[in-house]
Scaffold this active site. Structure first.
Site, PDB file in Angstrom:
ATOM      1  N   TYR A  72      48.819 -32.959 -23.158  1.00 41.71           N
ATOM      2  CA  TYR A  72      49.847 -31.995 -23.571  1.00 41.71           C
ATOM      3  C   TYR A  72      50.674 -31.547 -22.375  1.00 41.71           C
ATOM      4  O   TYR A  72      51.899 -31.467 -22.448  1.00 41.71           O
ATOM      5  CB  TYR A  72      49.194 -30.786 -24.237  1.00 41.71           C
ATOM      6  CG  TYR A  72      50.182 -29.867 -24.897  1.00 41.71           C
ATOM      7  CD1 TYR A  72      50.472 -30.004 -26.259  1.00 41.71           C
ATOM      8  CD2 TYR A  72      50.846 -28.875 -24.182  1.00 41.71           C
ATOM      9  CE1 TYR A  72      51.393 -29.177 -26.878  1.00 41.71           C
ATOM     10  CE2 TYR A  72      51.769 -28.041 -24.786  1.00 41.71           C
ATOM     11  CZ  TYR A  72      52.044 -28.197 -26.138  1.00 41.71           C
ATOM     12  OH  TYR A  72      52.959 -27.379 -26.751  1.00 41.71           O
ATOM     13  N   PHE A 124      81.739 -36.514 -27.992  1.00 40.91           N
ATOM     14  CA  PHE A 124      81.062 -37.200 -29.099  1.00 40.91           C
ATOM     15  C   PHE A 124      80.790 -36.199 -30.230  1.00 40.91           C
ATOM     16  O   PHE A 124      80.755 -34.985 -29.997  1.00 40.91           O
ATOM     17  CB  PHE A 124      79.752 -37.829 -28.610  1.00 40.91           C
ATOM     18  CG  PHE A 124      79.051 -38.588 -29.700  1.00 40.91           C
ATOM     19  CD1 PHE A 124      79.643 -39.723 -30.237  1.00 40.91           C
ATOM     20  CD2 PHE A 124      77.840 -38.161 -30.211  1.00 40.91           C
ATOM     21  CE1 PHE A 124      79.017 -40.409 -31.275  1.00 40.91           C
ATOM     22  CE2 PHE A 124      77.215 -38.850 -31.245  1.00 40.91           C
ATOM     23  CZ  PHE A 124      77.806 -39.976 -31.776  1.00 40.91           C
ATOM     24  N   ASP A 214      77.832 -36.240 -20.068  1.00 40.03           N
ATOM     25  CA  ASP A 214      77.140 -36.767 -21.243  1.00 40.03           C
ATOM     26  C   ASP A 214      76.957 -38.253 -20.939  1.00 40.03           C
ATOM     27  O   ASP A 214      77.902 -39.034 -21.000  1.00 40.03           O
ATOM     28  CB  ASP A 214      78.000 -36.526 -22.491  1.00 40.03           C
ATOM     29  CG  ASP A 214      77.405 -37.165 -23.734  1.00 40.03           C
ATOM     30  OD1 ASP A 214      76.400 -37.891 -23.616  1.00 40.03           O
ATOM     31  OD2 ASP A 214      77.961 -36.942 -24.829  1.00 40.03           O
TER      32      ASP A 214
HETATM   33  N1  F0G Z   1      76.522 -38.458 -26.623  1.00 39.21           N
HETATM   34  C1  F0G Z   1      77.059 -39.652 -26.905  1.00 39.21           C
HETATM   35  C2  F0G Z   1      78.216 -40.165 -26.097  1.00 39.21           C
HETATM   36  C3  F0G Z   1      76.551 -40.405 -27.962  1.00 39.21           C
HETATM   37  O1  F0G Z   1      77.119 -41.583 -28.250  1.00 39.21           O
HETATM   38  C4  F0G Z   1      75.469 -39.898 -28.705  1.00 39.21           C
HETATM   39  C5  F0G Z   1      74.925 -40.641 -29.825  1.00 39.21           C
HETATM   40  C6  F0G Z   1      74.933 -38.654 -28.357  1.00 39.21           C
HETATM   41  C7  F0G Z   1      75.489 -37.964 -27.300  1.00 39.21           C
HETATM   42  C8  F0G Z   1      73.784 -38.049 -29.109  1.00 39.21           C
HETATM   43  O2  F0G Z   1      72.599 -38.702 -28.825  1.00 39.21           O
HETATM   44  O3  F0G Z   1      71.879 -39.765 -30.985  1.00 39.21           O
HETATM   45  O4  F0G Z   1      70.286 -39.440 -29.087  1.00 39.21           O
HETATM   46  O5  F0G Z   1      71.064 -37.502 -30.388  1.00 39.21           O
HETATM   47  N2  F0G Z   1      75.495 -41.605 -30.345  1.00 39.21           N
HETATM   48  C9  F0G Z   1      75.004 -42.465 -31.388  1.00 39.21           C
HETATM   49  C10 F0G Z   1      76.090 -43.433 -31.752  1.00 39.21           C
HETATM   50  C11 F0G Z   1      74.376 -41.790 -32.539  1.00 39.21           C
HETATM   51  O6  F0G Z   1      75.895 -44.159 -32.752  1.00 39.21           O
HETATM   52  O7  F0G Z   1      77.109 -43.537 -31.054  1.00 39.21           O
HETATM   53  P1  F0G Z   1      71.402 -38.863 -29.891  1.00 39.21           P
END
Ligand code: F0G
Length: 457
Positions: A72, A124, A214
Protein backbone atom coordinates in the site's frame (compact mmCIF):
# COMPACT_ATOMS: atom_id res chain seq x y z
CA UNK A 1 19.31 -0.54 -53.82
CA UNK A 2 18.56 1.27 -50.57
CA UNK A 3 16.88 -1.02 -48.04
CA UNK A 4 13.24 -0.14 -47.33
CA UNK A 5 12.12 1.01 -43.89
CA UNK A 6 10.79 -1.63 -41.48
CA UNK A 7 9.44 -1.80 -37.93
CA UNK A 8 11.98 -1.79 -35.09
CA UNK A 9 10.28 -4.79 -33.41
CA UNK A 10 8.79 -8.19 -34.22
CA UNK A 11 5.45 -9.65 -33.09
CA UNK A 12 5.25 -12.21 -30.25
CA UNK A 13 1.52 -12.32 -29.47
CA UNK A 14 -1.56 -11.75 -31.63
CA UNK A 15 -5.28 -11.06 -31.13
CA UNK A 16 -7.82 -12.06 -33.83
CA UNK A 17 -10.14 -9.37 -35.22
CA UNK A 18 -13.42 -9.89 -37.08
CA UNK A 19 -14.23 -8.51 -40.52
CA UNK A 20 -18.02 -7.97 -40.40
CA UNK A 21 -20.53 -7.49 -43.23
CA UNK A 22 -22.09 -4.17 -44.16
CA UNK A 23 -25.51 -5.53 -43.20
CA UNK A 24 -24.27 -6.35 -39.67
CA UNK A 25 -22.74 -2.89 -39.34
CA UNK A 26 -25.96 -1.15 -40.44
CA UNK A 27 -27.74 -2.93 -37.59
CA UNK A 28 -25.02 -2.33 -34.98
CA UNK A 29 -24.56 1.38 -35.64
CA UNK A 30 -28.31 1.92 -35.39
CA UNK A 31 -28.36 0.04 -32.07
CA UNK A 32 -25.42 2.22 -30.96
CA UNK A 33 -27.55 5.35 -31.61
CA UNK A 34 -24.98 6.41 -34.21
CA UNK A 35 -22.44 7.03 -31.45
CA UNK A 36 -19.30 4.98 -32.13
CA UNK A 37 -18.43 4.95 -28.42
CA UNK A 38 -21.46 2.68 -27.97
CA UNK A 39 -20.18 -0.02 -30.33
CA UNK A 40 -18.85 -3.23 -28.83
CA UNK A 41 -15.18 -3.71 -29.68
CA UNK A 42 -15.95 -6.99 -31.47
CA UNK A 43 -18.20 -5.02 -33.83
CA UNK A 44 -15.11 -3.11 -34.97
CA UNK A 45 -12.52 -4.40 -37.48
CA UNK A 46 -9.85 -1.68 -37.16
CA UNK A 47 -10.20 0.42 -34.03
CA UNK A 48 -8.91 3.97 -34.40
CA UNK A 49 -11.14 5.49 -31.71
CA UNK A 50 -8.07 6.41 -29.71
CA UNK A 51 -4.37 5.82 -29.22
CA UNK A 52 -4.98 6.00 -25.47
CA UNK A 53 -4.36 2.82 -23.51
CA UNK A 54 -4.62 0.79 -26.71
CA UNK A 55 -0.92 0.18 -27.38
CA UNK A 56 0.88 -3.17 -27.27
CA UNK A 57 3.28 -3.55 -24.36
CA UNK A 58 6.73 -5.02 -24.94
CA UNK A 59 8.17 -8.22 -23.47
CA UNK A 60 10.25 -6.03 -21.13
CA UNK A 61 7.10 -4.29 -19.88
CA UNK A 62 5.31 -7.60 -19.31
CA UNK A 63 8.35 -8.91 -17.46
CA UNK A 64 8.35 -5.81 -15.25
CA UNK A 65 4.66 -6.46 -14.44
CA UNK A 66 5.66 -9.69 -12.72
CA UNK A 67 7.97 -7.79 -10.37
CA UNK A 68 5.24 -5.35 -9.27
CA UNK A 69 5.25 -4.55 -5.57
CA UNK A 70 1.66 -4.24 -4.35
CA UNK A 71 2.45 -2.75 -0.93
CA UNK A 72 0.00 0.00 0.00
CA UNK A 73 2.73 2.46 0.97
CA UNK A 74 6.32 2.85 -0.17
CA UNK A 75 6.26 0.09 -2.82
CA UNK A 76 9.47 -0.48 -4.79
CA UNK A 77 7.33 0.02 -7.93
CA UNK A 78 6.69 3.59 -6.77
CA UNK A 79 10.40 4.23 -6.35
CA UNK A 80 11.14 2.68 -9.76
CA UNK A 81 8.65 5.09 -11.27
CA UNK A 82 9.97 8.06 -9.31
CA UNK A 83 13.44 7.35 -10.66
CA UNK A 84 12.20 6.87 -14.24
CA UNK A 85 10.24 10.15 -14.17
CA UNK A 86 13.17 12.01 -12.65
CA UNK A 87 15.59 10.55 -15.25
CA UNK A 88 13.33 11.36 -18.20
CA UNK A 89 11.81 14.72 -17.19
CA UNK A 90 14.13 16.11 -14.52
CA UNK A 91 11.17 16.72 -12.17
CA UNK A 92 12.03 16.07 -8.54
CA UNK A 93 8.50 15.44 -7.22
CA UNK A 94 5.66 13.36 -8.62
CA UNK A 95 2.50 11.55 -7.70
CA UNK A 96 0.78 8.76 -9.59
CA UNK A 97 -2.87 9.11 -10.67
CA UNK A 98 -5.10 6.59 -12.41
CA UNK A 99 -4.97 8.50 -15.73
CA UNK A 100 -4.41 11.92 -17.30
CA UNK A 101 -7.72 13.54 -16.43
CA UNK A 102 -7.25 12.47 -12.82
CA UNK A 103 -3.92 14.31 -12.85
CA UNK A 104 -5.79 17.37 -14.16
CA UNK A 105 -8.44 16.99 -11.46
CA UNK A 106 -5.88 16.86 -8.65
CA UNK A 107 -3.65 19.66 -9.94
CA UNK A 108 -6.54 21.96 -10.90
CA UNK A 109 -8.13 21.39 -7.47
CA UNK A 110 -5.13 23.25 -6.13
CA UNK A 111 -4.62 25.82 -8.89
CA UNK A 112 -7.96 26.73 -10.54
CA UNK A 113 -10.82 28.68 -8.97
CA UNK A 114 -14.06 30.25 -10.19
CA UNK A 115 -13.54 33.08 -12.68
CA UNK A 116 -9.98 32.09 -13.57
CA UNK A 117 -8.71 32.21 -17.13
CA UNK A 118 -6.32 29.53 -18.37
CA UNK A 119 -4.56 30.33 -21.65
CA UNK A 120 -2.98 27.59 -23.75
CA UNK A 121 -2.89 25.90 -27.16
CA UNK A 122 -6.20 24.14 -27.95
CA UNK A 123 -6.82 22.53 -24.54
CA UNK A 124 -7.84 18.89 -24.77
CA UNK A 125 -11.51 18.23 -23.92
CA UNK A 126 -10.90 16.78 -20.43
CA UNK A 127 -8.55 19.67 -19.65
CA UNK A 128 -11.19 22.16 -20.77
CA UNK A 129 -13.81 20.12 -18.91
CA UNK A 130 -11.86 20.31 -15.65
CA UNK A 131 -11.40 24.06 -16.10
CA UNK A 132 -15.03 24.77 -16.99
CA UNK A 133 -16.33 22.47 -14.27
CA UNK A 134 -14.65 24.90 -11.83
CA UNK A 135 -16.44 27.83 -13.54
CA UNK A 136 -13.19 29.02 -15.07
CA UNK A 137 -12.39 29.51 -18.77
CA UNK A 138 -9.93 27.94 -21.18
CA UNK A 139 -8.53 30.54 -23.60
CA UNK A 140 -7.11 29.30 -26.89
CA UNK A 141 -3.92 31.05 -28.05
CA UNK A 142 -2.92 28.58 -30.79
CA UNK A 143 -1.30 30.02 -33.94
CA UNK A 144 -3.78 30.85 -36.74
CA UNK A 145 -1.90 28.58 -39.17
CA UNK A 146 -3.38 25.59 -37.30
CA UNK A 147 -6.81 26.27 -38.76
CA UNK A 148 -5.69 26.06 -42.40
CA UNK A 149 -5.56 22.30 -42.95
CA UNK A 150 -3.81 22.55 -46.34
CA UNK A 151 -0.99 24.79 -45.15
CA UNK A 152 2.36 23.25 -44.26
CA UNK A 153 3.79 24.42 -40.96
CA UNK A 154 6.38 22.27 -39.15
CA UNK A 155 4.97 23.19 -35.71
CA UNK A 156 1.28 23.74 -36.21
CA UNK A 157 0.62 23.04 -32.53
CA UNK A 158 2.44 26.20 -31.39
CA UNK A 159 1.19 28.80 -28.96
CA UNK A 160 1.10 32.23 -30.60
CA UNK A 161 3.48 34.26 -28.42
CA UNK A 162 1.89 37.59 -29.43
CA UNK A 163 -1.61 36.36 -28.53
CA UNK A 164 -0.37 34.97 -25.22
CA UNK A 165 1.54 38.10 -24.30
CA UNK A 166 -1.41 40.35 -25.15
CA UNK A 167 -3.80 38.14 -23.20
CA UNK A 168 -1.55 38.11 -20.15
CA UNK A 169 -0.95 41.85 -20.30
CA UNK A 170 -4.73 42.39 -20.04
CA UNK A 171 -5.73 39.50 -17.74
CA UNK A 172 -2.73 38.42 -15.69
CA UNK A 173 -4.54 38.80 -12.37
CA UNK A 174 -7.04 36.07 -13.31
CA UNK A 175 -4.52 33.60 -14.74
CA UNK A 176 -3.30 30.80 -12.45
CA UNK A 177 -0.93 29.25 -15.05
CA UNK A 178 -0.30 28.80 -18.76
CA UNK A 179 -0.86 25.30 -20.15
CA UNK A 180 0.92 23.93 -23.21
CA UNK A 181 -0.31 20.65 -24.69
CA UNK A 182 2.45 18.63 -26.35
CA UNK A 183 1.65 17.47 -28.96
CA UNK A 184 -1.42 19.61 -29.62
CA UNK A 185 -4.03 16.85 -29.93
CA UNK A 186 -7.04 18.99 -30.83
CA UNK A 187 -5.23 20.81 -33.67
CA UNK A 188 -4.27 17.46 -35.20
CA UNK A 189 -1.54 15.84 -33.12
CA UNK A 190 0.65 18.75 -34.20
CA UNK A 191 3.94 19.43 -32.43
CA UNK A 192 5.10 22.50 -30.54
CA UNK A 193 8.63 23.74 -31.32
CA UNK A 194 11.34 24.04 -28.70
CA UNK A 195 11.61 27.70 -29.63
CA UNK A 196 7.93 28.16 -28.82
CA UNK A 197 8.25 26.39 -25.47
CA UNK A 198 11.21 28.56 -24.56
CA UNK A 199 9.33 31.71 -25.61
CA UNK A 200 6.12 30.70 -23.83
CA UNK A 201 8.07 30.07 -20.64
CA UNK A 202 9.73 33.48 -20.94
CA UNK A 203 6.41 35.27 -21.46
CA UNK A 204 4.74 33.42 -18.57
CA UNK A 205 7.63 34.31 -16.26
CA UNK A 206 7.42 37.97 -17.30
CA UNK A 207 3.98 37.93 -15.68
CA UNK A 208 5.05 35.68 -12.79
CA UNK A 209 2.98 32.72 -14.02
CA UNK A 210 3.56 29.00 -13.77
CA UNK A 211 3.83 26.88 -16.91
CA UNK A 212 2.18 23.46 -16.98
CA UNK A 213 2.74 20.99 -19.81
CA UNK A 214 -0.07 18.59 -20.68
CA UNK A 215 2.44 15.97 -21.75
CA UNK A 216 0.45 12.98 -23.04
CA UNK A 217 2.48 12.84 -26.30
CA UNK A 218 5.69 14.58 -25.25
CA UNK A 219 7.94 11.94 -26.85
CA UNK A 220 6.24 12.24 -30.25
CA UNK A 221 6.69 15.99 -29.87
CA UNK A 222 10.41 15.45 -29.20
CA UNK A 223 10.69 13.31 -32.36
CA UNK A 224 9.32 16.17 -34.47
CA UNK A 225 11.77 18.59 -32.83
CA UNK A 226 14.63 16.24 -33.72
CA UNK A 227 13.63 15.85 -37.35
CA UNK A 228 12.28 19.36 -38.02
CA UNK A 229 13.95 21.93 -35.77
CA UNK A 230 17.39 23.31 -36.51
CA UNK A 231 20.02 22.46 -33.91
CA UNK A 232 18.36 19.29 -32.63
CA UNK A 233 19.22 16.80 -35.40
CA UNK A 234 22.15 15.34 -33.49
CA UNK A 235 20.54 15.25 -30.05
CA UNK A 236 18.96 12.10 -28.64
CA UNK A 237 15.23 12.06 -27.87
CA UNK A 238 16.06 11.83 -24.17
CA UNK A 239 18.24 14.96 -24.37
CA UNK A 240 15.47 16.82 -26.19
CA UNK A 241 12.89 15.68 -23.62
CA UNK A 242 15.07 17.01 -20.79
CA UNK A 243 15.20 20.42 -22.44
CA UNK A 244 11.44 20.38 -23.10
CA UNK A 245 10.64 19.94 -19.42
CA UNK A 246 13.17 22.59 -18.38
CA UNK A 247 10.55 25.08 -19.68
CA UNK A 248 7.76 23.82 -17.40
CA UNK A 249 7.11 24.11 -13.67
CA UNK A 250 4.79 21.11 -13.63
CA UNK A 251 3.35 18.49 -15.96
CA UNK A 252 0.25 16.37 -16.14
CA UNK A 253 0.62 13.05 -17.91
CA UNK A 254 -1.72 10.54 -19.46
CA UNK A 255 0.65 7.57 -19.45
CA UNK A 256 -1.76 5.73 -21.77
CA UNK A 257 -0.21 7.50 -24.75
CA UNK A 258 3.56 7.97 -25.02
CA UNK A 259 4.41 5.77 -22.04
CA UNK A 260 2.71 2.84 -23.86
CA UNK A 261 0.72 1.42 -20.96
CA UNK A 262 -2.95 0.51 -20.83
CA UNK A 263 -3.74 2.64 -17.78
CA UNK A 264 -2.03 5.27 -15.66
CA UNK A 265 -1.06 8.89 -15.28
CA UNK A 266 0.90 11.22 -13.05
CA UNK A 267 1.64 14.80 -12.02
CA UNK A 268 5.25 15.92 -11.71
CA UNK A 269 6.58 19.23 -10.49
CA UNK A 270 9.61 21.11 -9.27
CA UNK A 271 8.07 22.74 -6.19
CA UNK A 272 7.67 20.62 -3.06
CA UNK A 273 5.00 22.90 -1.62
CA UNK A 274 2.83 22.33 -4.70
CA UNK A 275 3.36 18.58 -4.22
CA UNK A 276 2.16 18.90 -0.62
CA UNK A 277 -0.98 20.74 -1.68
CA UNK A 278 -1.72 18.21 -4.42
CA UNK A 279 -1.18 15.25 -2.12
CA UNK A 280 -4.28 16.20 -0.12
CA UNK A 281 -6.49 15.92 -3.22
CA UNK A 282 -4.60 12.90 -4.50
CA UNK A 283 -5.38 11.01 -1.30
CA UNK A 284 -9.05 12.03 -1.51
CA UNK A 285 -9.61 11.27 -5.20
CA UNK A 286 -6.97 8.76 -6.27
CA UNK A 287 -5.31 6.84 -3.47
CA UNK A 288 -2.36 7.10 -1.16
CA UNK A 289 0.48 9.22 -2.60
CA UNK A 290 2.71 6.25 -3.43
CA UNK A 291 0.15 4.51 -5.66
CA UNK A 292 -2.51 7.09 -6.63
CA UNK A 293 -4.92 4.60 -8.19
CA UNK A 294 -2.29 2.47 -9.90
CA UNK A 295 -1.33 -1.13 -9.18
CA UNK A 296 2.37 -1.69 -8.42
CA UNK A 297 2.70 -3.85 -11.55
CA UNK A 298 1.26 -1.05 -13.68
CA UNK A 299 3.75 1.45 -12.24
CA UNK A 300 6.54 -0.98 -13.15
CA UNK A 301 5.30 -1.32 -16.74
CA UNK A 302 5.06 2.48 -16.90
CA UNK A 303 8.68 2.92 -15.78
CA UNK A 304 9.83 0.71 -18.65
CA UNK A 305 7.37 2.34 -21.08
CA UNK A 306 8.81 5.80 -20.38
CA UNK A 307 12.22 4.49 -21.36
CA UNK A 308 11.07 2.65 -24.51
CA UNK A 309 8.76 5.48 -25.55
CA UNK A 310 11.67 7.91 -25.65
CA UNK A 311 13.85 5.77 -27.93
CA UNK A 312 14.29 7.13 -31.46
CA UNK A 313 13.90 3.77 -33.26
CA UNK A 314 10.52 3.17 -31.66
CA UNK A 315 9.30 6.73 -32.38
CA UNK A 316 10.50 6.56 -35.97
CA UNK A 317 8.54 3.34 -36.55
CA UNK A 318 5.50 4.87 -34.90
CA UNK A 319 5.40 8.19 -36.68
CA UNK A 320 6.39 6.79 -40.06
CA UNK A 321 3.31 4.55 -39.91
CA UNK A 322 1.04 7.56 -39.40
CA UNK A 323 2.91 9.32 -42.21
CA UNK A 324 2.42 6.27 -44.46
CA UNK A 325 -1.34 6.43 -43.97
CA UNK A 326 -1.19 10.16 -44.71
CA UNK A 327 0.67 9.54 -47.98
CA UNK A 328 -1.87 6.94 -49.10
CA UNK A 329 -4.73 9.34 -48.36
CA UNK A 330 -3.01 12.13 -50.26
CA UNK A 331 -2.77 9.84 -53.31
CA UNK A 332 -6.52 9.31 -53.06
CA UNK A 333 -7.25 13.03 -52.68
CA UNK A 334 -8.67 12.77 -49.16
CA UNK A 335 -8.14 16.13 -47.33
CA UNK A 336 -6.65 16.02 -43.83
CA UNK A 337 -4.72 18.26 -41.43
CA UNK A 338 -1.37 18.57 -43.19
CA UNK A 339 1.29 17.55 -42.38
CA UNK A 340 0.12 14.36 -40.65
CA UNK A 341 0.36 14.43 -36.86
CA UNK A 342 2.20 12.24 -34.41
CA UNK A 343 -0.59 9.94 -33.29
CA UNK A 344 -3.34 10.35 -35.83
CA UNK A 345 -4.68 11.55 -39.15
CA UNK A 346 -7.31 14.26 -38.78
CA UNK A 347 -9.59 14.15 -41.81
CA UNK A 348 -11.04 17.55 -42.73
CA UNK A 349 -14.77 16.81 -42.67
CA UNK A 350 -15.68 20.36 -43.73
CA UNK A 351 -13.90 19.67 -47.01
CA UNK A 352 -15.26 16.13 -47.47
CA UNK A 353 -18.91 16.86 -46.68
CA UNK A 354 -19.47 20.60 -47.30
CA UNK A 355 -23.04 19.92 -48.49
CA UNK A 356 -24.16 18.74 -45.08
CA UNK A 357 -25.25 21.67 -42.86
CA UNK A 358 -22.83 22.08 -39.95
CA UNK A 359 -25.82 21.69 -37.60
CA UNK A 360 -25.97 18.08 -38.83
CA UNK A 361 -22.43 17.32 -37.64
CA UNK A 362 -20.21 16.67 -40.65
CA UNK A 363 -17.38 14.86 -38.88
CA UNK A 364 -19.74 12.55 -37.02
CA UNK A 365 -21.51 11.78 -40.29
CA UNK A 366 -18.18 10.92 -41.89
CA UNK A 367 -17.26 8.70 -38.92
CA UNK A 368 -20.51 6.77 -39.40
CA UNK A 369 -19.91 6.40 -43.14
CA UNK A 370 -16.38 5.05 -42.61
CA UNK A 371 -17.67 2.55 -40.08
CA UNK A 372 -20.36 1.38 -42.49
CA UNK A 373 -17.80 1.12 -45.29
CA UNK A 374 -15.26 -1.11 -43.56
CA UNK A 375 -15.86 -1.49 -39.82
CA UNK A 376 -13.27 1.18 -39.03
CA UNK A 377 -13.95 3.22 -35.90
CA UNK A 378 -12.65 6.80 -35.77
CA UNK A 379 -13.77 9.62 -33.53
CA UNK A 380 -15.39 13.01 -34.09
CA UNK A 381 -13.33 16.00 -32.99
CA UNK A 382 -15.76 18.69 -33.98
CA UNK A 383 -19.01 20.34 -32.98
CA UNK A 384 -20.32 17.47 -30.86
CA UNK A 385 -17.11 17.31 -28.85
CA UNK A 386 -16.97 21.13 -28.60
CA UNK A 387 -20.08 21.00 -26.40
CA UNK A 388 -22.38 23.93 -25.68
CA UNK A 389 -21.13 27.26 -24.36
CA UNK A 390 -21.29 26.96 -20.56
CA UNK A 391 -23.05 30.34 -20.25
CA UNK A 392 -25.31 30.71 -23.31
CA UNK A 393 -25.87 26.92 -23.74
CA UNK A 394 -25.65 27.47 -27.51
CA UNK A 395 -23.89 24.84 -29.63
CA UNK A 396 -20.27 25.75 -30.33
CA UNK A 397 -19.08 25.20 -33.89
CA UNK A 398 -15.28 25.10 -33.96
CA UNK A 399 -13.48 26.22 -37.13
CA UNK A 400 -12.21 22.70 -37.62
CA UNK A 401 -14.43 19.64 -38.00
CA UNK A 402 -12.25 16.57 -37.85
CA UNK A 403 -12.70 12.84 -38.10
CA UNK A 404 -9.69 11.63 -36.14
CA UNK A 405 -8.12 8.30 -37.04
CA UNK A 406 -5.85 7.61 -34.05
CA UNK A 407 -3.28 4.88 -34.57
CA UNK A 408 -2.62 2.65 -31.54
CA UNK A 409 1.06 2.08 -30.80
CA UNK A 410 2.69 -1.13 -32.06
CA UNK A 411 -0.71 -2.69 -32.85
CA UNK A 412 -1.58 -2.55 -36.57
CA UNK A 413 0.54 -3.17 -39.68
CA UNK A 414 0.74 -1.12 -42.86
CA UNK A 415 -1.70 -3.60 -44.45
CA UNK A 416 -4.27 -2.20 -42.03
CA UNK A 417 -3.23 1.32 -43.07
CA UNK A 418 -3.94 0.31 -46.69
CA UNK A 419 -7.45 -0.89 -45.76
CA UNK A 420 -8.13 2.37 -43.94
CA UNK A 421 -6.90 4.46 -46.89
CA UNK A 422 -8.96 2.56 -49.47
CA UNK A 423 -12.10 2.57 -47.29
CA UNK A 424 -11.86 6.32 -46.74
CA UNK A 425 -11.05 6.81 -50.42
CA UNK A 426 -14.28 4.96 -51.29
CA UNK A 427 -16.34 7.17 -48.97
CA UNK A 428 -14.63 10.24 -50.45
CA UNK A 429 -15.51 9.11 -53.96
CA UNK A 430 -19.21 8.84 -53.16
CA UNK A 431 -19.26 12.02 -51.01
CA UNK A 432 -21.73 13.79 -53.31
CA UNK A 433 -24.36 11.16 -52.48
CA UNK A 434 -24.00 11.75 -48.74
CA UNK A 435 -26.42 14.61 -48.21
CA UNK A 436 -27.94 14.00 -44.77
CA UNK A 437 -26.19 14.14 -41.43
CA UNK A 438 -27.38 13.38 -37.91
CA UNK A 439 -29.21 15.20 -35.12
CA UNK A 440 -28.96 14.88 -31.35
CA UNK A 441 -31.78 13.13 -29.50
CA UNK A 442 -30.15 13.00 -26.06
CA UNK A 443 -27.03 14.61 -24.55
CA UNK A 444 -25.20 15.09 -21.25
CA UNK A 445 -24.58 18.62 -19.91
CA UNK A 446 -20.77 18.33 -20.20
CA UNK A 447 -18.45 16.17 -22.36
CA UNK A 448 -21.50 15.02 -24.25
CA UNK A 449 -19.65 13.23 -27.06
CA UNK A 450 -19.03 10.11 -24.97
CA UNK A 451 -22.71 9.36 -24.38
CA UNK A 452 -24.62 11.40 -26.97
CA UNK A 453 -27.53 9.65 -28.73
CA UNK A 454 -28.13 10.53 -32.37
CA UNK A 455 -30.57 9.82 -35.14
CA UNK A 456 -30.49 10.34 -38.90
CA UNK A 457 -31.43 13.94 -39.77
N1 F0G B 1 -4.49 15.49 -22.42
C1 F0G B 1 -4.45 15.12 -23.70
C2 F0G B 1 -3.69 15.95 -24.70
C3 F0G B 1 -5.13 13.98 -24.11
O1 F0G B 1 -5.11 13.64 -25.41
C4 F0G B 1 -5.84 13.23 -23.16
C5 F0G B 1 -6.58 12.04 -23.55
C6 F0G B 1 -5.84 13.65 -21.82
C7 F0G B 1 -5.14 14.79 -21.49
C8 F0G B 1 -6.57 12.90 -20.75
O2 F0G B 1 -5.94 11.71 -20.44
O3 F0G B 1 -7.53 9.89 -21.13
O4 F0G B 1 -5.63 9.45 -19.56
O5 F0G B 1 -7.57 10.76 -18.81
N2 F0G B 1 -6.84 11.75 -24.72
C9 F0G B 1 -7.48 10.56 -25.22
C10 F0G B 1 -7.66 10.72 -26.70
C11 F0G B 1 -8.68 10.13 -24.50
O6 F0G B 1 -8.34 9.84 -27.28
O7 F0G B 1 -7.11 11.64 -27.32
P1 F0G B 1 -6.72 10.38 -19.97
Amino acid sequence: MELPFAESYKIKMVEPIYRSTRQEREQWIKEAKYNLFNLKSNQVFIDLLTDSGTGAMSDRQWAAMMLGDESYAGASSYYNLKKAINDITGFEHFMPTHQGRAAENVLFSVLVKEGDLVPGNSHFDTTKGHIEFRKAYAVDCTIDEATDTELYHPFKGNVDPAKLDKFLSENAAKVPFVIVTITNNTAGGQPVSMECMRETHKIAKKYGKMVVFDSARFAENAYFIKVREKGYENKTIKEIVREIFSYADAMTMSSKKDAIVNIGGFIAMRDQELWRQCSKFNIMFEGYVTYGGMAGRDMNALSVGLDEGTEFSYLETRIKQVEYLGKRLTELGVPFQFPSGGHAIFVDANKVLPNIPKEQFRAQTLAIELYLEAGIRGVEIGAIMADRDPVTRENRYPKLEFLRLAIPRRVYTNNHMDVIAVALGNVFERRAQITKGVKISREAPIMRHFTVELERA
